[in-house]
Enzyme design. Structure first.
Site, PDB file in Angstrom:
ATOM      1  N   ALA A 198       0.883  -1.315   0.022  1.00  0.00           N
ATOM      2  CA  ALA A 198      -0.007   0.015   0.213  1.00  0.00           C
ATOM      3  C   ALA A 198       0.905   1.319   0.117  1.00  0.00           C
ATOM      4  CB  ALA A 198      -0.689   0.093   1.234  1.00  0.00           C
ATOM      5  N   SER A 231       2.378  -2.129   4.349  1.00  0.00           N
ATOM      6  CA  SER A 231       2.521  -0.724   3.935  1.00  0.00           C
ATOM      7  C   SER A 231       3.785  -0.513   3.400  1.00  0.00           C
ATOM      8  CB  SER A 231       2.548   0.117   5.489  1.00  0.00           C
ATOM      9  OG  SER A 231       3.421  -0.014   6.230  1.00  0.00           O
ATOM     10  N   ASP A 232       3.704   0.661   2.650  1.00  0.00           N
ATOM     11  CA  ASP A 232       5.302   1.273   2.511  1.00  0.00           C
ATOM     12  C   ASP A 232       5.873   1.667   3.762  1.00  0.00           C
ATOM     13  OD1 ASP A 232       7.396   1.981   1.013  1.00  0.00           O
ATOM     14  OD2 ASP A 232       6.281   3.265  -0.352  1.00  0.00           O
ATOM     15  N   TRP A 233       7.104   1.720   3.777  1.00  0.00           N
ATOM     16  CA  TRP A 233       8.049   1.707   4.951  1.00  0.00           C
ATOM     17  C   TRP A 233       7.622   3.126   5.579  1.00  0.00           C
ATOM     18  CZ3 TRP A 233       8.010  -2.608   3.390  1.00  0.00           C
ATOM     19  CH2 TRP A 233       8.974  -3.540   3.735  1.00  0.00           C
ATOM     20  N   ALA A 235       4.587   4.306   5.897  1.00  0.00           N
ATOM     21  CA  ALA A 235       3.463   4.842   5.408  1.00  0.00           C
ATOM     22  C   ALA A 235       2.258   4.822   6.391  1.00  0.00           C
ATOM     23  CB  ALA A 235       3.145   4.015   4.174  1.00  0.00           C
TER      24      ALA A 235
END
Length: 808
Positions: A198, A231-233, A235
């Protein structure tokens, strides 16, 4: 191919394990235990689930000199092959690398679209066209997962630029989402990808990490995605909205909003425990597929995993097949036997830009520069080199015979070495873990040291480049002792994308050694972020002298090869470009060389489009993207005709920025509106582009013999009419002939197929035209638009060769 189907034994094992876990353990499983791994649960046989950045290599859990990786060509290069089978090979190669490093999930591919060429990560995406993006992405994912390694397709969704990337809210119509931006994700999910990332951005008012409609409703509901949404890091910024919005995993441990907060939310009734159970099921399913859970058999048995793939050979093949010959006035291929002197120009000819900037950088085992590749391939020809123009605003990492040896050392507070390694170039970056055996609590400094023995007397430039507490010593004298701290909420951007360079002029004498040491003092608890580069620049003349020398050298050569391109400071993750112009005085270099030698070949070393004001004045233009570690070898193969340039453009290249249908990537008051709706890329072009989507020349000629539409497919026959074997990409475009109805582009890519043929050989291909080809998204569903359609077999979007019509 990459089925998401799991047998009943696996499902039963998940339910059995889930029943034994308490709420605290289940919640703990949902957040990274560190930068790259999910927690292990030994009592149920669950190992750490380990992830790594991609997409061109496998860095692993640490970024260190003794942990090199293959460096394949950039995603734009892979898409330029227009060959899903070659993309599958790339995935298999990276899958082999993942297994060798203990990596279960590779954070790739990126299937966002080329909405604007200014987008900073344009090079990390495939194409402006959703169908081409989907086909190349499908091959890549299949190759990875055939090796038992999970792909993590990203960044879901509309993450198509970098400006204000953490907070921007993208406003885009449902039709554009469905017809363009969601297409690659939909296709790859349907094929069975095992995980999805995401994105940072929001879409239509809600962050993608909290997107109930697009994650729970569409992805997990309508599409039936059974994998894990990660999640993107950094995010994920909230607790309850992200948990209820469909996110399954928060990464990394740093600043994660779940853990105890999520546990409290479940106990308070704000998040249903059934939702937590669903997330854990997805993690166990993923772990089982990739072999990180010993209660089930992995999706791919070890006996079916491919080993022993030729990594360097694959990198070279992908590069040669990706190069796009955009212009050729009968100069290529070069006849090696007739060449007496070849002149090579440009800083990037000697210091190849093999990959884009950003978090996905890897340290390759070796790099073959264009200059080195041509020199090796022409042993009987004099290859001369002149810089001409250097676009790099910062000094390159010290390397070569003047710097021997270069060593990186980790020390404790007392100065005792905890780790030491020789490195080829004075560039050290860690993101994640320190090397094996090093206690993070004990590590106090990271050091690059070298003996510098200059080959020429004069004023050399040395540079300390990085962030943190830096100490720079040359010849025992301390030139720098200064702290630089990151600002804002994105240490990644400061540490890896925009480190600060401090430059020092040094008077050096040829043959006289000087000891140089650059030290980074590690902040307590922040050992996972280290970036340190010792830069070096030899004495050089002023720009005018360099350009004049280039023209003189060019005039005395049989052929001139000018390598131009972008730099990491203008094309990288973390920021968008402000212009498509080549940095520095590279345009002037090309103009002066071309004026001195009519046989000038320009090699464009950039991941995305650049402007070419000199294009009509040069004999040939070869687009090589970011070509990976085998850059120079692949270039020599193509220039000398050992291999044909196999690439076709995956995105349109403009003559002028004003011609682009979509340009701006800058939000207004936090919002970026996709006002162009479905008309991005070639779909929205009204001016004549410099090089159109799908364009690319080869070393043979083709006749287009026939096109028919039969049983829902375009059947095309082409013939090689040249004197050598070659490859053509048969592209099929469809467009309406009936007026009225919804706004649609004049034509859109419906399918393609690569063909190879010997001289005189004809080949027939059948390219399906599925129902979706003739549909638009309207009134909450896919609607077939009745009327007449033009079906074109073409060499590019602006070069139709054959036409047929169909009526619906």
């Amino acid at each position: 191919m990459m089925s998401g189907v799991v047998d009943t034994t696996h499902r039963a094992a998940i339910e059995s394990a889930l029943a034994t876990l308490d709420l605290e353990t289940k919640v703990r499983l949902l957040t990274g235990q560190d930068y790259w791994r999910l927690p292990a649960v030994p009592e149920i046989g669950l190992a750490n689930l380990t992830m790594s950045d991609g997409p061109i290599g496998v860095r692993g859990v640490r970024w260190s000199p003794d942990h090199p990786s293959i460096a394949l060509p950039s995603p734009t290069a892979l898409a330029a092959t227009w060959d899903p089978a070659l993309s599958l090979l790339a995935g298999r190669v990276l899958g082999q690398e993942c297994r060798a490093r203990g990596i279960h999930i590779l954070l790739a591919p990126t299937v966002n679209l080329h909405r604007s060429p200014l987008a900073g990560r344009h090079f990390e995406c495939y194409s402006e066209d959703p169908l081409l993006t989907a086909e190349i992405g499908l091959g890549y994912v299949a190759g990875l997962q055939q090796q038992g390694v999970g792909a993590q397709v990203k960044h879901y969704v509309a993450n198509d630029s970098e400006t204000e990337r953490f907070t921007v809210d993208v406003r885009v119509s449902e039709r554009a989402l469905r017809e363009l931006y969601l297409v690659p994700f939909e296709r790859i999910v349907a094929a069975g990808v095992w995980s999805l990332m995401a994105a940072y951005n929001g879409v239509n008012g809600a962050p993608m990490t909290e997107q109930d409609d697009l994650v729970n409703g569409l992805l997990k509901g309508e599409w039936g995605f059974d994998g894990a949404v990660v999640s993107d890091w950094t995010a994920a910024r909230t607790t309850v909205p992200t948990a209820n919005g469909g996110l399954d995993v928060v990464m990394p441990a740093f600043a994660a909003p779940w853990g105890d907060k999520l546990l409290a939310a479940v106990r308070a009734g704000d998040v249903a425990e059934e939702l937590i159970d669903d997330k854990v099921r997805r993690i166990l399913l993923l772990a089982g597929r990739v072999g990180a859970w010993d209660r089930v058999a992995p999706a791919v048995p070890d006996s079916e995993v491919t080993t022993g793939l030729d990594l360097d050979g694959a990198a070279r093949e992908i590069a040669t097949r990706s190069f796009v010959l955009a212009r050729n006035a009968d100069v290529l291929p070069l006849d090696a036997g007739a060449l007496r002197r070849v002149a090579v120009f440009g800083a990037l000819a000697d210091d190849a830009r093999i990959q884009g900037g950003g978090s996905a950088r890897v340290l390759p085992r070796h790099i073959i520069s264009p200059l080195a590749g041509l020199t090796a391939a022409l042993p009987d020809t004099e290859v001369v080199y002149a810089v001409g123009a250097d676009p790099r605003p910062e000094l390159a990492a010290a390397t070569g015979l003047e710097w021997t040896p270069v060593t990186t050392t980790l020390r404790d507070a007392a100065g005792t070495a905890l780790y030491e390694s020789s490195i080829d170039a004075a560039d050290v970056r860690w993101m994640g873990e320190l090397p094996d055996g090093v206690d993070p609590a004990a590590a106090a400094t990271v050091e690059i040291s070298a003996t510098f023995t200059p080959s020429v007397t004069g004023t050399h430039q040395l540079a300390a480049n990085g962030f943190g507490d830096l100490v720079f010593q040359v010849g025992g004298e301390t030139l720098l002792d200064e702290p630089v701290y990151w600002t804002g909420d994105d240490p990644l951007t400061t540490a890896f994308l925009t480190p600060v360079e401090r430059r020092f002029p040094i008077e050096a004498v040829a043959g006289k050694p000087v000891e140089v040491v650059l030290t980074h003092r590690i902040y307590p608890g922040r050992h996972g972020f280290v970036t340190l580069t010792l830069g070096h620049g030899r004495p050089v003349a002023d720009d005018e002298t360099l350009l004049a020398e280039a023209a003189r050298v060019a005039a005395e050569a049989d052929v001139a090869v000018v390598v131009v391109g972008t730099t990491e400071e203008v094309e990288s993750e973390g920021f968008d470009r402000t212009t498509l112009a080549l940095p520095g005085r590279q345009d002037e270099l090309v103009a002066r060389v071309a004026a001195a030698n009519p046989r000038t070949v320009v090699v464009v070393n950039a991941g995305s489009p650049v402007l070419m004001p000199w294009v009509d004045d040069v004999a040939a233009v070869l687009l090589t993207w970011f070509p990976g570690q085998e850059a120079g070898a692949a270039l020599a193969d193509v220039l000398l005709g050992v291999a044909e340039p196999g690439g076709r453009l995956p995105t349109t290249w403009p003559r002028a920025m004003a011609d682009l249908p979509v340009l701006s990537t800058t939000p207004t008051d936090g919002t970026l509106t996709y006002a162009e709706d479905v008309l991005i890329g070639y779909r929205g072009w009204t001016a004549e582009p410099l090089f159109p989507f799908g364009h690319g020349l080869g070393y043979t000629t083709w006749s287009w013999d026939s096109l028919t539409v039969e049983d829902g497919s375009a059947v095309v026959t082409v013939r090689n009419t040249g004197a050598r074997a070659g490859r053509e990409v048969v592209q099929v475009y469809v467009g309406p002939t009936t007026a009225g109805g919804p706004v649609r582009p004049a034509r859109w890519l419906a399918g393609f197929a690569g063909v190879t043929a010997e001289p005189g050989e004809a080949v027939t291909v059948r390219i399906p035209l599925p129902e979706r080809t003739f549909q638009v998204w309207a009134d909450g569903g896919w609607q077939t638009v009745p009327g007449g359609y033009r079906v074109e077999a073409a060499a590019s979007v602006t070069d139709p060769k054959l036409t047929a019509t169909v009526d619906l």
